[in-house]
Design a protein around this motif. Structure first.
Motif, short mmCIF file in Angstrom:
data_model
loop_
_atom_site.label_atom_id
_atom_site.label_comp_id
_atom_site.label_asym_id
_atom_site.label_seq_id
_atom_site.Cartn_x
_atom_site.Cartn_y
_atom_site.Cartn_z
N GLU A 1 0.94 4.40 -3.35
CA GLU A 1 0.44 4.95 -2.27
C GLU A 1 1.96 6.32 -3.55
OE1 GLU A 1 -0.79 6.07 1.47
OE2 GLU A 1 -2.00 4.69 1.70
N HIS A 2 2.39 5.53 -2.92
CA HIS A 2 3.57 6.67 -2.93
C HIS A 2 3.59 6.75 -4.47
CE1 HIS A 2 7.31 8.79 -2.87
NE2 HIS A 2 8.07 8.25 -3.76
N ARG B 1 0.83 -0.86 0.18
CA ARG B 1 0.01 -0.33 -0.25
C ARG B 1 0.69 0.95 0.15
NH1 ARG B 1 -2.56 -4.05 2.82
NH2 ARG B 1 -1.53 -2.90 4.35
N THR C 1 7.41 4.13 4.86
CA THR C 1 6.32 4.65 5.84
C THR C 1 6.06 4.09 6.92
OG1 THR C 1 4.42 3.82 5.51
CG2 THR C 1 4.50 4.93 3.73
N ARG D 1 -6.67 2.73 -6.74
CA ARG D 1 -7.03 3.95 -6.56
C ARG D 1 -6.99 5.02 -7.60
NH1 ARG D 1 -4.40 1.01 -3.02
NH2 ARG D 1 -4.49 1.47 -1.01
#
Ligand code: NAD
Ligand code: MLT
Length: 310
Positions: free
Chosen positions: A103-104, A99, A283, A158
């Protein structure tokens, strides 16, 4: 047992190993080759991220080594054949940072499409350059996904939710799986030609090395290229040229053929190539996940239990 950790991992993983009664030695930033060979004397478990090259030479002399734990996904820095020949288990953590990487990738897509780093730099220097930046919306554009595995699928979900059409190239997944994700599974050239944005999510293998070079970048004319997978999959000199000459509007790159990046890398000289220093998995949640799961796999190997690569 003795465990050597040569790239920074979250404390949660180190604690898991210590609480199980093992001796954990930290050697972050150790030079590969001879220094690593010396440090591995009498060591039973080695834990790395992408910064340590675990070569045949290293594995040939690590007599006590039982397992190499990779606190992350890519194992291109580990000589798997040599490890197998020596009976050394190689275990990665294939789920924990998916994830974060997705996201990056989404962040890099928007950063490139709206020139966020370039505008930020100008404004910090006191330049209100409002009329110099006219961005591209992702809505109603086509995303070409090269490599529709775990990260590719999360990126697909996404960006599809943000209004993008999906095409994908992946010779190893089924049409049914692509259909479930809402992607049209097509041939390599068609994937790039139909896309406004191409995002790369393959491992680095002999088959994917320089997969995207001059010819492919020409097919993406007027588009953007995102690579948060592995350096070496995209020909860096060809990409720098394509963006500098305006064939591509921009590119966003997190991973490089040589890391840390050389100051001579041509990508650094091109304004519309935005770069981050391999931050895809960086993260707090992802680092805790991969450190813990890697430590658990090392413990499983020591206890002669199945190593699940989970
Ligand atoms: P994965 O194994 O789940 O997916 C990779 C996909 O690539 C698979 O579906 C496979 O079939 C496909 N593939 C293999 N060879 C191909 C080829 N020649 N052409 C097209 N597709 C091909 O891996 P993942 O978890 O999705 O990770 C993808 C990449 O992202 C890896 O290289 C991983 O190391 C990298 N990664 C980078 C970061 C980062 O920090 N930037 C973080 C996580 C993962
Ligand atoms: C990975 O393959 O998991 C990434 O390279 C993340 C990392 O370890 O930095």
């Amino acid at each position: 047992m003795r465990i050597l950790v040569t790239d920074p991992i979250d404390d949660a993983g180190l604690e898991t190993l210590r609480e199980a009664g093992h001796e954990v030695e930290i050697a972050y930033g150790i030079d590969g080759g001879a220094d690593l060979v010396d440090a591995l004397e009498g060591v039973h478990g080695l834990i790395v991220r992408s910064g340590t090259e675990v070569t045949r030479q290293v594995l040939d002399s690590a007599d006590e080594l039982m397992i190499v734990g990779r606190a992350g996904i890519g194992v291109d820095n580990i000589d798997i054949d040599a490890a197998t020949e020596h009976g050394v288990i190689v275990a990665n953590a294939p789920q924990g940072n998916v994830r974060a990487a997705a996201e990056h990738t989404v962040a890099m897509t928007f950063a490139a499409a709206r020139s966020i780093p370039q505008a930020h730099t100008r404004l910090k220097a006191g330049d209100w350059a409002k009329s110099d930046f006219l961005g591209t919306e992702v809505n109603n554009k086509t995303l070409g996904i090269v490599g529709l595995g775990r990260v590719g699928q999360e990126v697909a979900k996404r960006l599809n939710n943000l209004g993008m059409e999906l095409v994908a190239y992946d010779p190893y997944i089924s049409e049914d799986r692509a259909e479930q994700i809402g992607a049209d599974l097509v041939e390599f050239e068609a994937c790039i030609e139909r896309a406004d944005f191409v995002t790369v999510h393959t491992p680095l293998t002999p088959e994917t090395e320089d997969l995207i070079s001059h010819e492919e970048l020409a097919l993406l004319e007027g588009g953007y290229l995102i690579n948060c997978a592995r350096g070496g999959v995209v020909d860096e000199a060809a990409l720098a040229e394509a963006v500098a000459e305006g064939t591509l509007k921009g590119a966003a790159i997190d991973v490089f053929a040589e890391e840390p990046i050389s100051p001579d890398n041509p990508l650094l000289d091109v304004e519309d190539v935005i770069v981050t220093p391999h931050l895809g998995a960086s993260t707090e949640a992802a680092q805790e996940n991969v450190a813990t799961s890697t430590a658990e796999q090392v413990l499983a190997a020591f206890n002669e239990e199945p190593v699940l690569n989970a």
